[in-house]
Design a protein around this motif. Sequence first.
Motif, PDB file in Angstrom:
ATOM      1  N   ARG A  29       8.539  -7.248 -21.906  1.00  7.85           N
ATOM      2  CA  ARG A  29       8.386  -7.564 -20.559  1.00  7.85           C
ATOM      3  C   ARG A  29       8.693  -7.782 -19.400  1.00  7.85           C
ATOM      4  O   ARG A  29       8.630  -8.230 -18.203  1.00  7.85           O
ATOM      5  CB  ARG A  29       7.957  -9.306 -21.418  1.00  7.85           C
ATOM      6  N   PRO A 388      -1.419  -7.674 -20.390  1.00  7.79           N
ATOM      7  CA  PRO A 388      -1.276  -6.963 -22.082  1.00  7.79           C
ATOM      8  C   PRO A 388       0.325  -6.705 -21.917  1.00  7.79           C
ATOM      9  O   PRO A 388       0.269  -6.520 -23.028  1.00  7.79           O
ATOM     10  CB  PRO A 388      -2.445  -6.711 -21.742  1.00  7.79           C
ATOM     11  N   TRP A 389       0.141  -5.715 -20.851  1.00  8.60           N
ATOM     12  CA  TRP A 389       1.680  -5.193 -20.960  1.00  8.60           C
ATOM     13  C   TRP A 389       2.970  -5.763 -21.491  1.00  8.60           C
ATOM     14  O   TRP A 389       3.428  -4.900 -22.065  1.00  8.60           O
ATOM     15  CB  TRP A 389       1.309  -3.729 -19.731  1.00  8.60           C
ATOM     16  N   ALA A 392       4.530  -4.895 -24.869  1.00  6.84           N
ATOM     17  CA  ALA A 392       2.849  -4.488 -26.070  1.00  6.84           C
ATOM     18  C   ALA A 392       3.477  -2.620 -26.157  1.00  6.84           C
ATOM     19  O   ALA A 392       4.301  -2.363 -25.927  1.00  6.84           O
ATOM     20  CB  ALA A 392       1.067  -4.196 -25.313  1.00  6.84           C
ATOM     21  N   ASP A 421      -2.288  -4.823 -27.357  1.00  4.14           N
ATOM     22  CA  ASP A 421      -0.754  -5.511 -26.873  1.00  4.14           C
ATOM     23  C   ASP A 421      -0.671  -6.353 -28.672  1.00  4.14           C
ATOM     24  O   ASP A 421      -0.670  -6.029 -29.508  1.00  4.14           O
ATOM     25  CB  ASP A 421      -1.557  -6.811 -26.230  1.00  4.14           C
ATOM     26  N   THR A 422      -0.080  -7.169 -28.633  1.00  3.72           N
ATOM     27  CA  THR A 422       0.792  -8.109 -29.847  1.00  3.72           C
ATOM     28  C   THR A 422       0.264  -8.997 -30.192  1.00  3.72           C
ATOM     29  O   THR A 422      -0.111  -8.973 -31.714  1.00  3.72           O
ATOM     30  CB  THR A 422       1.714  -9.455 -29.448  1.00  3.72           C
ATOM     31  N   HIS A 427      -5.455  -1.860 -24.540  1.00  4.53           N
ATOM     32  CA  HIS A 427      -6.270  -1.903 -23.294  1.00  4.53           C
ATOM     33  C   HIS A 427      -5.769  -0.811 -22.479  1.00  4.53           C
ATOM     34  O   HIS A 427      -4.601   0.054 -22.897  1.00  4.53           O
ATOM     35  CB  HIS A 427      -4.914  -3.191 -22.784  1.00  4.53           C
TER      36      HIS A 427
END
Length: 505
Positions: A29, A388-389, A392, A421-422, A427
């Motif tokens: 993140r 969402p990245w 991820a 994603d987690t 995505h």
Amino acid sequence: MAVAQQGADPATSATGEIHADRPGPRMNRQVFGQFAEHLGHGIYGGIWVGEKSAIPNDHGYRRDVLDALRAIKVPMVRWPGGCFADEYHWRDGIGARAKRPVKINTNWGGVDEDNAFGTNEYMGFVERLGAESYVSANVGSAAPSETAQWVEYMTSPSGSTLAKERAANGHPAPFKLNYIGIGNELWGCGGNMRAEYAADLTNRYALFAKAGGTNKLLKIASGPSDANYEWTETMMRLAGKNIDGLALHYYTRPRDKVWGDKGPALGFSENEWASTMAHTLQMDEFVTKHSAIMDKYDPEKKTWLVVDEWGTWYDPAPGSNPGFLIQQNSVRDAVVAGVNLNIFAHHADRVKMAAVAQMVNVLQAMLLTDGARMVKTPTYWVFDLYKPWQDATVLPIDVTSPWYHKDAFALPAISASAVRDTAGQVHVALVNLDPTRAIPLSVALTGVAASSVSGRIVTGANMDSHNSFEQPDVVKPASFGAAQIAGGTLTATLPAMSVVVLDLH
């Protein structure tokens, strides 16, 4: 993302494949970090207005800015510079504000710096955001003892003299200091140093920057700019064992021959659009080659490549103080942001942190403010799409792209990345660099069990469509319905100059 190199391929559509059965590394993140320097209105008026301001604030921090940055989950903020850092003495920014010295910001505009925003204010800011702290230490004009004492002030448990001073200034508990930069651009505004000398200083300053208590502190060396591979080689060879990360700086400029002529932020030609995209795509080359050098000395990839200054840099807005680096932010910047984030995803094994330059009112900003008004830029909305990245798992995606041709430029038109994603959802980000034509795309979904898709898009009517205080919603995300899944294949038509993020269900 792997892009087939096809020369003058006449194809008009793109094809590809996502390999969810071969998951890659995690995309930290921290790659979505931000940079806030004492520069122009980046801090004062942008983040900090003071407790007595008529602008709604939380103990001096703008509420609208806090709310907007929380909404995109800002994970890290780098401060106080930049070139400003290597002339910054931390003691000037602690204690009663009325007694703090007023100095001249010699790097940025020659304006007064009253030090109202110092260590405690910065830490209060990141605490309110729920973000990690990344402080750049002064190596250019301060002794190692100054860095050591600053780290002690921030991190020491109660008992030491500096911890008691911190408590007297309103924060009895230690601050959480996550990262410290050992100087900034030591090859330039941080001291005009040779790489060997900078590496020696890095070893020295890093040694004495000792965090107190249980604080785990990662140390980031001042790394190269652009294609300065010799700097990376020297720093990794001489200091690699004593650092946790190496910084890389690269700015996208439409015109890169003369520093004082970068091109306008608005009203540019398609040729300058193409030039901007060509220079943006160079980020992949720089990251690839610097990573390869780091691999020689760190094959286990424990040392982070930290791209802690990236983004577009244009000529200053007409009529503004040229030292404030004020520029508008358009659809072009949104596309640049998407391309860079896709590149970072492709290199998630080595690029573990980054910071767009800069957070508010400076260069490729997330937000622009004017008095009590605030506007979210197209770049802000791209960061919103890519949430969402954060943390991820990157999924390999191969794309065979048609080419965008303009004058002397020939570029792959499509940039892409994909993640799980987690929560386990897949995505896909798709960026169309071509400002003139929509491009159909077909992507095979290997290892993805999905039957439907939804998404959002950021685009505009013109290459320089942008948000202003008078018209703040010209460029913002809209629902994207031109994608579907059938027979294990994702198909979509990407509008010209667009950033699309699709959620597979």
